[in-house]
Design an enzyme around this catalytic site. Structure first.
Site, short mmCIF file in Angstrom:
data_model
loop_
_atom_site.label_atom_id
_atom_site.label_comp_id
_atom_site.label_asym_id
_atom_site.label_seq_id
_atom_site.Cartn_x
_atom_site.Cartn_y
_atom_site.Cartn_z
N ASP A 13 32.86 -11.20 14.33
CA ASP A 13 33.56 -10.13 14.01
C ASP A 13 35.08 -10.12 14.29
OD1 ASP A 13 30.87 -8.95 13.93
OD2 ASP A 13 30.93 -8.70 16.26
N LYS A 16 36.33 -11.13 8.85
CA LYS A 16 36.17 -12.16 7.80
C LYS A 16 35.80 -11.41 6.59
CE LYS A 16 32.57 -13.86 10.15
NZ LYS A 16 32.91 -13.16 11.44
N GLY A 40 27.51 -8.49 9.84
CA GLY A 40 27.79 -7.29 9.49
C GLY A 40 29.43 -7.31 9.27
N HIS A 41 29.79 -7.55 7.89
CA HIS A 41 31.02 -7.62 7.29
C HIS A 41 31.59 -6.29 6.82
CE1 HIS A 41 30.43 -12.21 7.05
NE2 HIS A 41 30.09 -11.97 8.11
N GLN A 223 29.02 -15.08 11.35
CA GLN A 223 29.21 -15.31 12.88
C GLN A 223 30.64 -16.10 13.20
OE1 GLN A 223 25.89 -16.39 11.14
NE2 GLN A 223 25.97 -14.13 11.65
P1 GDP Z 1 33.54 -9.68 10.46
O1 GDP Z 1 31.84 -9.73 10.97
O2 GDP Z 1 34.24 -10.74 10.78
O3 GDP Z 1 33.50 -9.18 8.91
O4 GDP Z 1 34.09 -8.45 11.23
P2 GDP Z 1 33.32 -6.97 11.57
O5 GDP Z 1 33.38 -6.07 10.13
O6 GDP Z 1 32.14 -7.07 12.32
O7 GDP Z 1 34.46 -6.23 12.57
C1 GDP Z 1 35.81 -6.34 12.36
C2 GDP Z 1 36.12 -4.61 12.56
O8 GDP Z 1 37.65 -4.49 12.49
C3 GDP Z 1 35.71 -3.79 11.25
O9 GDP Z 1 35.43 -2.56 11.62
C4 GDP Z 1 37.14 -3.86 10.44
O10 GDP Z 1 36.81 -2.58 9.24
C5 GDP Z 1 38.02 -3.82 11.30
N1 GDP Z 1 39.22 -4.45 11.06
C6 GDP Z 1 39.51 -5.71 10.10
N2 GDP Z 1 40.78 -6.18 10.36
C7 GDP Z 1 41.50 -5.18 11.19
C8 GDP Z 1 42.67 -4.94 11.58
O11 GDP Z 1 43.57 -5.73 11.23
N3 GDP Z 1 42.98 -4.07 12.42
C9 GDP Z 1 42.10 -2.90 12.67
N4 GDP Z 1 42.49 -1.97 13.75
N5 GDP Z 1 40.85 -2.93 12.41
C10 GDP Z 1 40.60 -4.15 11.42
P1 IMO Z 2 29.52 -11.58 11.95
O1 IMO Z 2 29.06 -12.28 10.54
C1 IMO Z 2 28.89 -11.17 16.29
C2 IMO Z 2 25.47 -12.91 18.01
C3 IMO Z 2 24.31 -11.79 18.69
C4 IMO Z 2 23.87 -12.70 19.55
C5 IMO Z 2 23.84 -14.20 19.16
C6 IMO Z 2 22.30 -14.44 18.43
O2 IMO Z 2 29.44 -10.09 11.67
O3 IMO Z 2 30.59 -11.84 12.61
P2 IMO Z 2 20.90 -13.94 16.39
O4 IMO Z 2 20.79 -12.46 15.68
O5 IMO Z 2 21.81 -14.63 15.40
O6 IMO Z 2 19.67 -14.41 16.73
O7 IMO Z 2 21.87 -13.57 17.51
O8 IMO Z 2 24.60 -14.12 18.02
N1 IMO Z 2 25.61 -12.52 16.66
C7 IMO Z 2 26.98 -12.13 16.20
N2 IMO Z 2 27.87 -11.63 17.10
N3 IMO Z 2 28.98 -11.42 14.96
C8 IMO Z 2 28.24 -11.52 14.10
O9 IMO Z 2 28.05 -11.73 12.80
C9 IMO Z 2 26.75 -12.19 14.83
N4 IMO Z 2 25.62 -12.60 14.52
C10 IMO Z 2 24.87 -12.75 15.72
O10 IMO Z 2 24.94 -10.71 19.21
O11 IMO Z 2 24.61 -12.74 20.98
MG MG Z 3 30.71 -8.50 11.90
#
Ligand code: GDP
Ligand code: IMO
Ligand code: MG
Length: 428
Positions: A13, A16, A40-41, A223
């Site tokens: 998270d 990415k 979840g991107h 991840q």
């Molecule tokens: P990913 O899994 O690495 O793609 O990240 P996620 O989407 O799970 O979580 C990142 C969260 O932060 C999302 O809700 C994005 O919209 C948000 N986000 C990304 N970059 C920024 C930033 O620079 N500032 C803020 N406030 N939110 C951001």
């Molecule tokens: P993105 O790509 C954050 C965590 C889960 C759990 C562990 C194992 O959005 O960054 P799994 O479902 O793989 O068996 O879970 O890994 N986990 C993540 N945490 N971002 C993710 O993906 C994750 N994918 C799995 O919360 O602790």
């Molecule tokens: Mg994510």
């Protein structure tokens, strides 16, 4: 042309999706190499939010192809849902979304097994997203799995049934859980019909031919490196190699073809699920980070645990990945803080160290924190690195000095445009 890599350096998270979407405008192919719908991107484009789980984050850029590589595990139900969302938004993915034959399939019973296994672990549970990731990778390494290419074979249903029966036998060992297998199986089979219509390729030939033709390829990690099956905080990890090495096995690319490795870190740190987190803040400060950063999971909606940025942890994942550029995201979340902390070392049993211990799950780690002044102002509309407030630059440049990798991008908000690109050579 080499394959550039973008991946998370923390526990996932890191942002990415947003960064891949930005960079994708200069690439011909974006390819996911591991993970599955546990990811979840999030992308925010023209004010609209999209969350991708299986589809690469290059899908919103018209000019390129998106490959779901063989290292990915695919749940056709989730994928169908993602595709429907693209349809609703009139995003043209036809002919631009490809699947590698050798990607493995997540069956309904894999999800069932995931839930049963987590249940049985009680307090020791991993905190899995329950998407069936672990059991699917177990079937892959156990040489039992079903692959994307199998949906095109005449005996697909027979193979499916054999694997399902195997799973049902395994499930007898667990206390039963609430799961409507018949309904899930019906949905799955319907999704398979749609999945069959997606173009499939021999991923390894496809990628290597593209490399030979001089195409620009970006490999998108899911991840984060601290969730890597080998090097993460085992057993509180996911079931794939999330580090750069995973690109080679997950796409069929030789180690000699890896180019830039772009590592992403938040300006602080988060984790979802169980497991060690040395800089975690279980206090008002942690609560404030969660609130300001809207730190709730993009896949499960669970609150993310929050803490300060952790340099020993980042140094470790930079080493594992061979990171050549750093991207710092969510720096704007720190806008309201008058003081910001950074863990530079750990204190373990009275010893100062910058190494992550083998028994990280069992030892008590005291982070040694360095204090920084906050900037207490908005970063909105700042597009030049030089225009950032002095304390923000001090924070970023301290990170660079410790980590010995240049910060080339700073993200100041979730939107596509909220990004500062830094021209290092012009600054020197
Ligand atoms: P990913 O899994 O690495 O793609 O990240 P996620 O989407 O799970 O979580 C990142 C969260 O932060 C999302 O809700 C994005 O919209 C948000 N986000 C990304 N970059 C920024 C930033 O620079 N500032 C803020 N406030 N939110 C951001
Ligand atoms: P993105 O790509 C954050 C965590 C889960 C759990 C562990 C194992 O959005 O960054 P799994 O479902 O793989 O068996 O879970 O890994 N986990 C993540 N945490 N971002 C993710 O993906 C994750 N994918 C799995 O919360 O602790
Ligand atoms: Mg994510």
């Amino acid at each position: 042309m080499n394959v550039d890599v973008i991946l998370g350096l923390q526990w996932g998270d890191e942002g990415k999706g947003k960064i891949v979407d930005h960079l994708a405008k200069d690439y011909d192919i974006v390819a996911r190499f591991q993970g599955g719908p546990n990811a979840g991107h999030t992308l925010k484009i023209h004010g609209k939010k999209y969350v991708l789980h299986t589809i690469p984050s290059g899908i919103f850029r018209d000019q390129l192809l998106n490959l779901i590589g063989n290292g990915v595990v695919i749940d056709p139900i989730t994928l169908e849902r993602e595709i429907s969302k693209l349809d609703e938004s009139d995003i043209n993915y036809k002919g631009r979304l490809l699947v590698a034959h050798k990607a493995h399939l997540i069956l309904p019973t894999h999800r069932y097994l995931d839930a049963a296994s987590e249940n049985a672990k009680g307090k020791a549970k991993i905190g899995s997203t329950l998407k069936g990731i672990g059991p699917t990778y177990m079937d892959k390494t156990g040489r039992n799995g079903l692959r994307a290419g199998d949906v095109l074979s005449h005996n697909f249903e027979k193979k499916y049934k054999a694997l399902k029966e195997k799973h049902l036998k395994l499930l007898e060992q667990y206390p039963s859980i609430d799961f409507d297998l018949q309904a899930e199986e019906n949905k799955w089979m319907e999704s398979i019909e749609r999945f069959r219509k997606l173009p499939q390729v021999n991923g390894e030939y496809f990628i290597n031919q593209a490399i030979d033709e001089g195409k620009k390829i970006l490999a998108e990690g899911a991840q984060g490196s601290m969730l890597d099956i080998d090097y993460g905080t085992y057993p509180f990890v996911t079931s794939s190699n999330t580090i750069t090495a995973g690109v080679c096995t997950g796409l069929g690319v030789s180690t000699r073809k890896i180019g830039e490795v772009i590592g992403i870190s938040k300006a602080y740190c988060t984790r979802v699920g169980s497991g060690p987190f040395p800089t975690e803040l279980n206090d008002d400060m942690g609560e404030l980070l969660r609130k300001e950063g809207a730190e709730f999971g993009a896949t499960t909606g669970r609150p993310r645990r929050c803490g300060w940025i952790d340099l020993p942890q980042l140094k470790y994942t930079i080493m594992l990945n061979g990171v050549s550029q750093l991207v710092i995201t969510k720096i704007d979340v720190l806008n309201i803080f008058s003081e910001i902390m950074m863990a530079t070392h750990y204190n373990i049993d009275g010893e100062k160290t910058s190494h992550l211990p083998y028994d990280i799950c069992d030892v008590e780690i005291q982070p040694i924190l360095q204090k920084f002044d906050g900037w207490e102002s908005s970063l909105e509309n700042i597009t030049e690195y030089g225009d950032l407030p002095g304390p923000a630059k001090t924070f970023l440049e301290t990170l660079e000095r410790y980590l010995e990798v240049p910060v080339t991008m700073v993200s100041t908000g979730p939107g596509r445009q909220e990004l500062i690109l830094r021209n290092i050579s012009a600054e020197v």
